[in-house]
Design a protein around this motif. Structure first.
Motif, PDB file in Angstrom:
ATOM      1  N   GLY A 176      42.445  32.878  28.910  1.00 50.51           N
ATOM      2  CA  GLY A 176      43.179  33.993  29.521  1.00 50.51           C
ATOM      3  C   GLY A 176      42.808  34.171  30.987  1.00 50.51           C
ATOM      4  O   GLY A 176      43.673  34.344  31.841  1.00 50.51           O
ATOM      5  N   LEU A 177      41.517  34.113  31.283  1.00 48.35           N
ATOM      6  CA  LEU A 177      41.074  34.236  32.674  1.00 48.35           C
ATOM      7  C   LEU A 177      41.595  33.086  33.519  1.00 48.35           C
ATOM      8  O   LEU A 177      41.998  33.273  34.666  1.00 48.35           O
ATOM      9  N   LEU A 178      41.588  31.911  32.936  1.00 47.44           N
ATOM     10  CA  LEU A 178      42.105  30.752  33.659  1.00 47.44           C
ATOM     11  C   LEU A 178      43.591  30.932  33.962  1.00 47.44           C
ATOM     12  O   LEU A 178      44.040  30.682  35.081  1.00 47.44           O
ATOM     13  N   ALA A 179      44.349  31.394  32.982  1.00 48.99           N
ATOM     14  CA  ALA A 179      45.793  31.580  33.169  1.00 48.99           C
ATOM     15  C   ALA A 179      46.103  32.681  34.177  1.00 48.99           C
ATOM     16  O   ALA A 179      46.926  32.495  35.071  1.00 48.99           O
ATOM     17  N   ILE A 180      45.424  33.816  34.044  1.00 46.81           N
ATOM     18  CA  ILE A 180      45.754  34.907  34.959  1.00 46.81           C
ATOM     19  C   ILE A 180      45.188  34.677  36.354  1.00 46.81           C
ATOM     20  O   ILE A 180      45.631  35.310  37.307  1.00 46.81           O
ATOM     21  N   SER A 181      44.234  33.767  36.486  1.00 50.23           N
ATOM     22  CA  SER A 181      43.716  33.475  37.828  1.00 50.23           C
ATOM     23  C   SER A 181      44.773  32.812  38.705  1.00 50.23           C
ATOM     24  O   SER A 181      44.654  32.802  39.924  1.00 50.23           O
ATOM     25  N   LEU A 182      45.799  32.281  38.088  1.00 41.14           N
ATOM     26  CA  LEU A 182      46.894  31.676  38.836  1.00 41.14           C
ATOM     27  C   LEU A 182      47.867  32.716  39.399  1.00 41.14           C
ATOM     28  O   LEU A 182      48.673  32.400  40.258  1.00 41.14           O
ATOM     29  N   HIS A 183      47.776  33.928  38.893  1.00 41.89           N
ATOM     30  CA  HIS A 183      48.669  34.997  39.340  1.00 41.89           C
ATOM     31  C   HIS A 183      48.142  35.590  40.643  1.00 41.89           C
ATOM     32  O   HIS A 183      46.952  35.867  40.763  1.00 41.89           O
ATOM     33  N   PRO A 184      49.004  35.793  41.631  1.00 45.52           N
ATOM     34  CA  PRO A 184      48.539  36.298  42.931  1.00 45.52           C
ATOM     35  C   PRO A 184      47.858  37.668  42.861  1.00 45.52           C
ATOM     36  O   PRO A 184      46.963  37.957  43.634  1.00 45.52           O
ATOM     37  N   HIS A 193      42.503  41.715  42.712  1.00 47.43           N
ATOM     38  CA  HIS A 193      42.030  42.754  41.808  1.00 47.43           C
ATOM     39  C   HIS A 193      40.513  42.650  41.685  1.00 47.43           C
ATOM     40  O   HIS A 193      39.983  41.636  41.266  1.00 47.43           O
ATOM     41  N   LYS A 194      39.817  43.700  42.065  1.00 50.74           N
ATOM     42  CA  LYS A 194      38.355  43.654  42.112  1.00 50.74           C
ATOM     43  C   LYS A 194      37.682  43.992  40.780  1.00 50.74           C
ATOM     44  O   LYS A 194      36.500  43.731  40.601  1.00 50.74           O
ATOM     45  N   PHE A 195      38.414  44.554  39.836  1.00 53.55           N
ATOM     46  CA  PHE A 195      37.810  44.999  38.582  1.00 53.55           C
ATOM     47  C   PHE A 195      38.142  44.085  37.405  1.00 53.55           C
ATOM     48  O   PHE A 195      37.269  43.790  36.586  1.00 53.55           O
ATOM     49  N   ALA A 196      39.372  43.641  37.307  1.00 56.75           N
ATOM     50  CA  ALA A 196      39.848  42.961  36.101  1.00 56.75           C
ATOM     51  C   ALA A 196      39.040  41.708  35.756  1.00 56.75           C
ATOM     52  O   ALA A 196      38.525  41.586  34.645  1.00 56.75           O
ATOM     53  N   TYR A 241      41.818  43.725  31.017  1.00 52.26           N
ATOM     54  CA  TYR A 241      43.212  43.318  30.831  1.00 52.26           C
ATOM     55  C   TYR A 241      44.168  44.478  31.116  1.00 52.26           C
ATOM     56  O   TYR A 241      45.235  44.269  31.701  1.00 52.26           O
ATOM     57  N   VAL A 242      43.796  45.679  30.719  1.00 50.64           N
ATOM     58  CA  VAL A 242      44.641  46.843  30.997  1.00 50.64           C
ATOM     59  C   VAL A 242      44.720  47.093  32.503  1.00 50.64           C
ATOM     60  O   VAL A 242      45.804  47.341  33.043  1.00 50.64           O
ATOM     61  N   ALA A 243      43.583  47.004  33.187  1.00 51.67           N
ATOM     62  CA  ALA A 243      43.581  47.196  34.638  1.00 51.67           C
ATOM     63  C   ALA A 243      44.458  46.173  35.349  1.00 51.67           C
ATOM     64  O   ALA A 243      45.134  46.489  36.326  1.00 51.67           O
ATOM     65  N   LEU A 244      44.467  44.967  34.846  1.00 50.09           N
ATOM     66  CA  LEU A 244      45.289  43.922  35.445  1.00 50.09           C
ATOM     67  C   LEU A 244      46.778  44.220  35.248  1.00 50.09           C
ATOM     68  O   LEU A 244      47.585  43.942  36.115  1.00 50.09           O
ATOM     69  N   ALA A 245      47.095  44.835  34.121  1.00 54.24           N
ATOM     70  CA  ALA A 245      48.488  45.141  33.821  1.00 54.24           C
ATOM     71  C   ALA A 245      49.021  46.321  34.635  1.00 54.24           C
ATOM     72  O   ALA A 245      50.223  46.465  34.820  1.00 54.24           O
TER      73      ALA A 245
END
Length: 108
Positions: A44-52, A57-60, A103-107
């Motif tokens: 999940g971290l690998l996948a979302i790291s591709l998102h700008p 985001h300093k917390f997620a 994950y919630v913070a990222l959303a």
């Protein structure tokens, strides 16, 4: 987050081969859950790291990574020697909560 994925693979293999006969089946279920969560959160971290948005985001990211380490890292100690490491009992839900918060913070 390849180290988190690698830890999930290692703990999964260790649980399937090395400790399978040493622990009760219900404890092996907890061990497998820790391994699966490490794999899923690493991917999940690998996948979302591709998102700008992730890069700014300093917390997620730190919350998800730390939560995974606390959650998936505390369970093997509790499975192998619950009396010695019972102080880690509260660490597991804290780690889970951090993962969810990340994950919630990222959303948001």
């Amino acid at each position: 987050m390849p180290p988190i994925v690698a830890s999930g693979i290692i703990t999964g293999a260790f649980g399937a081969h090395a400790i399978r006969k040493r622990v009760a089946p219900e404890k092996l279920v907890a061990w497998n859950s820790a391994s699966h969560y490490a794999l899923l959160n690493g991917l999940g971290l690998l996948a979302i790291s591709l998102h700008p948005r992730f890069s700014v985001h300093k917390f997620a990211g730190p919350a998800i990574a730390l939560g995974c380490v606390l959650f998936s890292g505390s369970i093997p100690f509790l499975v192998l020697n619950p009396e010695r490491f019972k102080f880690l009992g509260p660490v597991t839900p804290i780690g889970g909560s951090l993962m969810v918060a990340g994950y919630v913070a990222l959303a948001l």
